[in-house]
Design an enzyme around this catalytic site. Structure first.
Site, PDB file in Angstrom:
ATOM      1  N   ARG A   1      25.458 123.780  89.140  1.00 45.43           N
ATOM      2  CA  ARG A   1      26.173 122.689  88.733  1.00 45.43           C
ATOM      3  C   ARG A   1      27.272 123.192  87.540  1.00 45.43           C
ATOM      4  O   ARG A   1      26.887 123.692  86.557  1.00 45.43           O
ATOM      5  CB  ARG A   1      25.055 121.713  87.877  1.00 45.43           C
ATOM      6  CG  ARG A   1      25.743 120.437  87.513  1.00 45.43           C
ATOM      7  CD  ARG A   1      24.810 119.369  86.994  1.00 45.43           C
ATOM      8  NE  ARG A   1      23.863 119.003  87.999  1.00 45.43           N
ATOM      9  CZ  ARG A   1      22.430 118.562  87.878  1.00 45.43           C
ATOM     10  NH1 ARG A   1      22.249 118.575  86.529  1.00 45.43           N
ATOM     11  NH2 ARG A   1      21.895 118.341  88.842  1.00 45.43           N
TER      12      ARG A   1
ATOM     13  N   ARG B   1      14.117 117.072  75.755  1.00 49.34           N
ATOM     14  CA  ARG B   1      14.392 116.799  76.976  1.00 49.34           C
ATOM     15  C   ARG B   1      15.708 116.718  77.068  1.00 49.34           C
ATOM     16  O   ARG B   1      16.477 116.919  76.115  1.00 49.34           O
ATOM     17  CB  ARG B   1      13.747 115.538  77.681  1.00 49.34           C
ATOM     18  CG  ARG B   1      12.443 115.786  78.188  1.00 49.34           C
ATOM     19  CD  ARG B   1      12.515 116.392  79.370  1.00 49.34           C
ATOM     20  NE  ARG B   1      13.223 115.788  80.627  1.00 49.34           N
ATOM     21  CZ  ARG B   1      12.655 114.746  81.455  1.00 49.34           C
ATOM     22  NH1 ARG B   1      11.439 114.279  81.038  1.00 49.34           N
ATOM     23  NH2 ARG B   1      13.412 114.368  82.319  1.00 49.34           N
ATOM     24  N   LYS B   2      16.634 116.395  78.332  1.00 46.91           N
ATOM     25  CA  LYS B   2      17.887 116.279  78.364  1.00 46.91           C
ATOM     26  C   LYS B   2      18.405 115.457  77.373  1.00 46.91           C
ATOM     27  O   LYS B   2      17.746 114.414  76.983  1.00 46.91           O
ATOM     28  CB  LYS B   2      18.211 116.007  79.786  1.00 46.91           C
ATOM     29  CG  LYS B   2      17.598 114.725  80.164  1.00 46.91           C
ATOM     30  CD  LYS B   2      17.916 114.643  81.757  1.00 46.91           C
ATOM     31  CE  LYS B   2      17.042 113.411  82.113  1.00 46.91           C
ATOM     32  NZ  LYS B   2      16.926 113.605  83.911  1.00 46.91           N
TER      33      LYS B   2
ATOM     34  N   GLY C   1      17.034 108.961  96.141  1.00 50.61           N
ATOM     35  CA  GLY C   1      16.051 109.361  97.175  1.00 50.61           C
ATOM     36  C   GLY C   1      14.481 109.321  96.645  1.00 50.61           C
ATOM     37  O   GLY C   1      13.424 109.715  97.317  1.00 50.61           O
TER      38      GLY C   1
ATOM     39  N   CYS D   1      18.146 109.224  90.073  1.00 47.89           N
ATOM     40  CA  CYS D   1      19.363 110.066  90.122  1.00 47.89           C
ATOM     41  C   CYS D   1      20.666 109.332  90.577  1.00 47.89           C
ATOM     42  O   CYS D   1      21.592 109.703  90.441  1.00 47.89           O
ATOM     43  CB  CYS D   1      19.277 111.282  90.834  1.00 47.89           C
ATOM     44  SG  CYS D   1      17.857 112.364  89.844  1.00 47.89           S
ATOM     45  N   GLY D   2      20.416 108.486  91.892  1.00 48.32           N
ATOM     46  CA  GLY D   2      21.225 107.670  92.398  1.00 48.32           C
ATOM     47  C   GLY D   2      21.755 106.268  91.407  1.00 48.32           C
ATOM     48  O   GLY D   2      22.571 105.498  91.965  1.00 48.32           O
TER      49      GLY D   2
END
Length: 572
Positions: free
Chosen positions: A85, A194-195, A455, A460-461
């Site tokens: 990425r 975390r992120k 998905g 994430c979408g």
């Protein structure tokens, strides 16, 4: 490097193992190790790099195409290939950089690249032998992958037309770049729970989605002592995944020169929150509010204690009422005689040929400046107005239309089982087929529509903020398990913000176009004059909406979330 497996406890939780590995080693110090792995091959890579440390370099192992169901313990099987990425702060991109990415995709990634929902570009099928060359080529043109994954500050998102938008409050891109320089690669912030996601924007439509970031800064004006001053409103704790939470506004007007210390203070507060390190699945900033009893007043008090000054009270904001925040189309710039041209990239999938061509068009029609967007699209800025229509034709000719149907324009899709070890369904090819089906079924449909395909439950979408968000599942048809989708309706941000409602309807992937057609035809037939989709959904019950989707009244179906802990998401 000292072995992180010395004195390993007999039994660790996922969080304990992650925290031990992070304490043992800063992955950003491991470039020499990566080069050694490239020389010695994939089998030389130890498990702590495969499962943890590579992420700090924007690198994940790639799934085998079966997704989560092909593995165990919440993750699918991995291939000896990587997703890489590329971090693109504020979506600012030059033609030479895009051309380099195109070449890397062609030579090292089997020609596959994706624009992400955080303005990044991802490559797939990268081998460990190729990884050092990929990193070196990116560094050569001023790009990097540092912190695009891992428990660190992710790509700083911002308005892609900052500095050229004729209607913007201010150009905040310099702040986004300063924050990026302050946090990305900084050893003080390599080990967060975390992120950590940050959005800074000066545009009026809040295109980088401040509501779903850990830190969301949106420009605003105030009058003080007879003078106008531009500053920022501040939201904290936003995030989606399996427990969506829209950012909590603080009672704060953040002055321009306070942005960096405020962001740093929040990053330090997050870093030092030991209670957020106890469970990987509850390690985001939002869980201070959702699980640990914090209020916005508590948060602001602790933040002001850390930064050493009090923030001025918030100013009234004007939240955008829009649906699209993508800047697609031809729009006049603040620079007289110039415009920017926004092209749609269906489901974010872009080929090396398209990237090479787009880079050439940016040089031929403008000054070589491009932008990536949070809706997985691509813009070219500083185009002379008299040449904009010709550029639009050229973009359409390479498969990047400037004018597209609401289905094409509004579609967003995550990586899906094609590459992701956490996914349940295939999404990219499905999304293209779904859009083509809906264009054929509803050729005259002209309402703004966000159609998001994810998905798995990790979002994430971003299905929670879509008009129609569908979440990947499995269902049994004729004795075999097939891809299916569960419907969530009515998600929105801005003025009418709302998390999409799980309405209890699930169907096989092959039946999704027909279900959406039934729903939208019901809206077209029964919607009130001037009523948009969000209002139409809001005035109907879940039972009504299920009936519209199914064509008859049916009982609600459970979402069937995975048993046990949900693995951490990998959204870009």
């Amino acid at each position: 490097m000292a072995s992180p497996f010395m004195a390993t406890p007999l039994k660790e939780t996922k969080a304990q193992r992650s925290e031990r590995l992070k304490r043992a080693f800063n992955p950003w110090d491991g470039l020499a190790e990566i080069r050694r792995f490239a020389r010695e091959g994939f089998t030389s890579i130890p498990p702590e790099w495969i499962g943890t440390y590579f992420r700090w370099w924007g690198v994940y192992t790639q799934g085998d195409g079966a997704g989560v169901l092909g593995g165990k313990d919440g993750q699918g099987l991995a291939l000896p290939f990587f997703m890489v990425r590329i971090r693109i702060p504020n979506g600012l991109l030059r033609s030479d950089q895009l051309r380099t990415i195109a070449s890397l995709a062609r030579h090292h990634a089997r020609g596959i690249a994706d624009l992400t929902v955080r303005q990044n570009i991802q490559l797939h099928w990268v081998t460990i032998e190729s990884l050092p060359e990929v990193l070196d080529e990116l560094w050569r043109v001023g790009l990097n992958t540092t912190g695009s994954c891992g428990d660190v500050t992710r790509n700083i998102t911002g308005c892609p037309v900052a500095g050229v938008d004729a209607d913007e409050i201010c150009d905040a891109s310099s702040l986004a770049l300063e924050v990026d320089r302050m946090l990305a690669g900084n050893a003080e912030f390599y080990n967060l729970p975390r992120k950590f996601k940050i959005s800074i924007t000066g545009c009026r439509v809040w295109c980088p989605y401040p509501e779903i970031n850990d830190v969301g800064l949106t420009a605003t004006h105030r009058e003080r002592n007879g003078k106008s001053e531009t500053g920022f409103a501040l939201r904290v704790g936003g995030g989606l995944s399996t427990e969506p939470y829209l950012g909590a506004p603080l009672n704060a007007f953040v002055r321009w020169n306070q942005v960096l210390p405020v962001v740093r203070g929040i990053a330090e507060l997050f870093r030092d929150s030991e209670q957020l390190r106890e469970h990987r699945e509850r390690a985001r900033l939002k869980f201070l509010f959702l699980r640990h009893g914090w209020t916005v007043q508590d948060f602001q008090q602790e933040l002001e204690r850390r930064i050493g000054f009090q923030l001025d009270p918030a100013q009234p904001e004007h939240a955008p009422a829009d649906v699209y925040r993508d800047h697609i189309g031809i729009h006049a710039q603040k620079q007289p005689g110039y415009c920017y041209v926004g092209a749609t990239v269906l489901r974010g999938r872009i080929t090396p040929e398209q990237m090479h061509a787009a880079a050439g068009l940016a040089e031929r029609f403008a000054n070589g400046e491009l932008r990536t967007t949070n809706m997985q699209n691509l813009l070219i800025v500083n185009v002379p107005r008299l040449q904009a229509d010709e550029l639009a034709k050229e973009l359409a000719a390479i498969g990047l239309p400037v004018s597209a149907s609401p289905f094409w324009r509004g579609a967003v899709a995550c990586s899906g089982t094609e590459f992701c070890k956490l996914a349940i369904t295939e999404t990219k090819s499905f999304s293209r087929w779904l859009v083509e089906e809906l264009e054929e079924r509803l050729p005259g449909f002209d309402q703004h529509l966000k159609l998001h395909v994810t998905g798995c439950p990790n979002s994430c979408g971003q299905h929670w903020i879509a008009d129609i968000g569908i979440e990947g599942k499995k269902t049994k048809v004729d004795g075999r398990m097939v891809d299916a989708y569960y419907f969530c309706l009515g998600g929105a941000l801005g003025l009418n913000q709302s998390i999409a409602r799980p309405v209890g309807f699930r169907c096989a992937a092959t039946e999704v176009p027909e279900a959406i057609e039934r729903l939208l035809r019901k809206y077209l037939a029964d919607g009130n004059p001037g009523e948009n989709l969000r209002h139409f959904f809001a005035r109907h019950s879940d039972a009504d909406l299920r009936a519209f989707l199914a064509g008859e009244f049916i009982e609600a179906v459970a979402r069937d979330l995975p048993e046990g802990l949900v693995p951490s998401s990998v959204e870009g």
